[in-house]
Design a protein around this motif. Structure first.
Motif, mmCIF file in Angstrom:
data_model
loop_
_atom_site.group_PDB
_atom_site.id
_atom_site.type_symbol
_atom_site.label_atom_id
_atom_site.label_comp_id
_atom_site.label_asym_id
_atom_site.label_seq_id
_atom_site.Cartn_x
_atom_site.Cartn_y
_atom_site.Cartn_z
ATOM 1 N N PRO A 71 10.063 26.689 10.743
ATOM 2 C CA PRO A 71 10.515 27.055 12.108
ATOM 3 C C PRO A 71 9.513 26.307 12.985
ATOM 4 O O PRO A 71 8.272 26.287 12.595
ATOM 5 N N LYS A 72 9.944 25.714 14.054
ATOM 6 C CA LYS A 72 8.989 25.174 14.995
ATOM 7 C C LYS A 72 8.274 26.107 15.784
ATOM 8 O O LYS A 72 8.703 27.074 15.827
ATOM 9 N N ALA A 73 6.863 25.526 15.844
ATOM 10 C CA ALA A 73 6.086 26.541 16.649
ATOM 11 C C ALA A 73 6.535 26.892 17.806
ATOM 12 O O ALA A 73 7.048 25.895 18.633
ATOM 13 N N SER A 74 6.061 28.038 18.301
ATOM 14 C CA SER A 74 6.476 28.532 19.817
ATOM 15 C C SER A 74 5.662 27.814 20.743
ATOM 16 O O SER A 74 4.560 27.743 20.497
ATOM 17 N N ASP A 79 2.930 33.185 23.632
ATOM 18 C CA ASP A 79 2.802 33.243 22.145
ATOM 19 C C ASP A 79 1.728 32.210 21.862
ATOM 20 O O ASP A 79 0.892 32.628 20.864
ATOM 21 N N VAL A 80 1.412 31.242 22.494
ATOM 22 C CA VAL A 80 0.310 30.384 22.176
ATOM 23 C C VAL A 80 -1.082 31.117 22.496
ATOM 24 O O VAL A 80 -1.900 31.072 21.706
ATOM 25 N N LEU A 141 -0.482 22.104 21.951
ATOM 26 C CA LEU A 141 0.064 23.226 21.650
ATOM 27 C C LEU A 141 1.537 23.595 22.537
ATOM 28 O O LEU A 141 2.319 24.001 21.924
ATOM 29 N N PHE A 142 1.358 23.211 23.878
ATOM 30 C CA PHE A 142 2.488 23.479 24.504
ATOM 31 C C PHE A 142 3.601 22.236 24.096
ATOM 32 O O PHE A 142 4.816 22.621 24.501
ATOM 33 N N LYS A 143 3.094 21.283 23.690
ATOM 34 C CA LYS A 143 4.170 20.361 23.291
ATOM 35 C C LYS A 143 4.823 20.487 21.790
ATOM 36 O O LYS A 143 5.616 19.813 21.385
ATOM 37 N N GLY A 144 4.142 21.659 21.433
ATOM 38 C CA GLY A 144 4.891 22.001 19.869
ATOM 39 C C GLY A 144 4.165 21.416 18.695
ATOM 40 O O GLY A 144 4.596 21.391 17.745
ATOM 41 N N VAL A 145 3.008 20.772 19.061
ATOM 42 C CA VAL A 145 2.286 20.064 17.913
ATOM 43 C C VAL A 145 1.252 20.957 17.011
ATOM 44 O O VAL A 145 0.635 21.743 17.798
ATOM 45 N N SER A 146 1.497 21.327 15.932
ATOM 46 C CA SER A 146 0.557 22.038 15.211
ATOM 47 C C SER A 146 -0.677 21.740 14.712
ATOM 48 O O SER A 146 -0.760 20.421 14.500
#
Length: 186
Positions: A71-74, A79-80, A141-146
């Motif tokens: 699952p893609k990171a929120s 959530d972040v 993190l807001f761009k979805g990069v873990s």
């Protein structure tokens, strides 16, 4: 405890009929629930059936599990920045690493302790660094990069977390030691 064992042995036994439909056991209560140690004493079989009552046939190809997509990171703000989210400890650790190295460098070069560094113009530097590193840490993190996807080699995300934790402890220990001593360490 003993009374419940006796009652269970009386109700579970089918050896001797008793009065009013209650069966009485001829086996003493302490031996009523002794397990059998022989092999194959319990012949319990479990079978799974489909809802329609028919057995489901399985082929060797269907037993191989298919990999599930991760699952893609929120990327939601809450959530972040949640308590167990990816941002708070990582940002605090990064700030502590920079703060510890900067505090030690100024103390070694000028001889000023942490409290005098803060009182002699350190607050604007602290606030500027905090804002800059917080924004730089939140944008990916807001761009979805873990963070785990970008770690590799010697400096992994786990190593960064541990270095941040040690820096937090080191900064607190430095300030506490200087407070107890009343002067700089050098």
């Amino acid at each position: 405890m003993a009374s419940s064992v006796v009652m269970q042995s009386i109700l579970a036994s089918s050896k001797t009929p008793g009065v009013n439909g209650i069966r009485l056991s001829l086996i003493p209560a302490k031996y009523a629930f002794a397990p059998s140690m022989s092999r194959g004493a319990c012949s319990l079989r479990i079978r799974c059936m489909a809802k329609d009552g028919q057995k489901k046939e399985s082929s060797p190809a269907s037993t191989i599990p298919t990999p599930q997509p991760k699952p893609k990171a929120s990327t939601s703000f809450f959530d972040v920045l949640a308590f167990s989210g990816p941002a708070p400890e990582r940002i605090n650790g990064r700030l502590a690493m920079i703060g510890f190295v900067a505090a030690m460098a100024v103390e070694v070069s000028n001889g000023q302790d942490v409290f005098s560094q803060i009182s002699n113009g350190g607050v604007p530097w602290f606030l500027g660094t905090s804002v800059l590193l917080t924004l730089a840490s939140l944008v990916p993190l807001f761009k979805g990069v873990s963070v785990q996807s970008k770690s590799g080699g010697l400096m992994t995300s786990d190593a960064e977390m541990w270095n941040g934790r040690f820096a937090m402890l080191g900064l607190v220990a430095l300030a506490f030691t200087e407070y107890l001593k009343g002067s700089a360490l050098v």
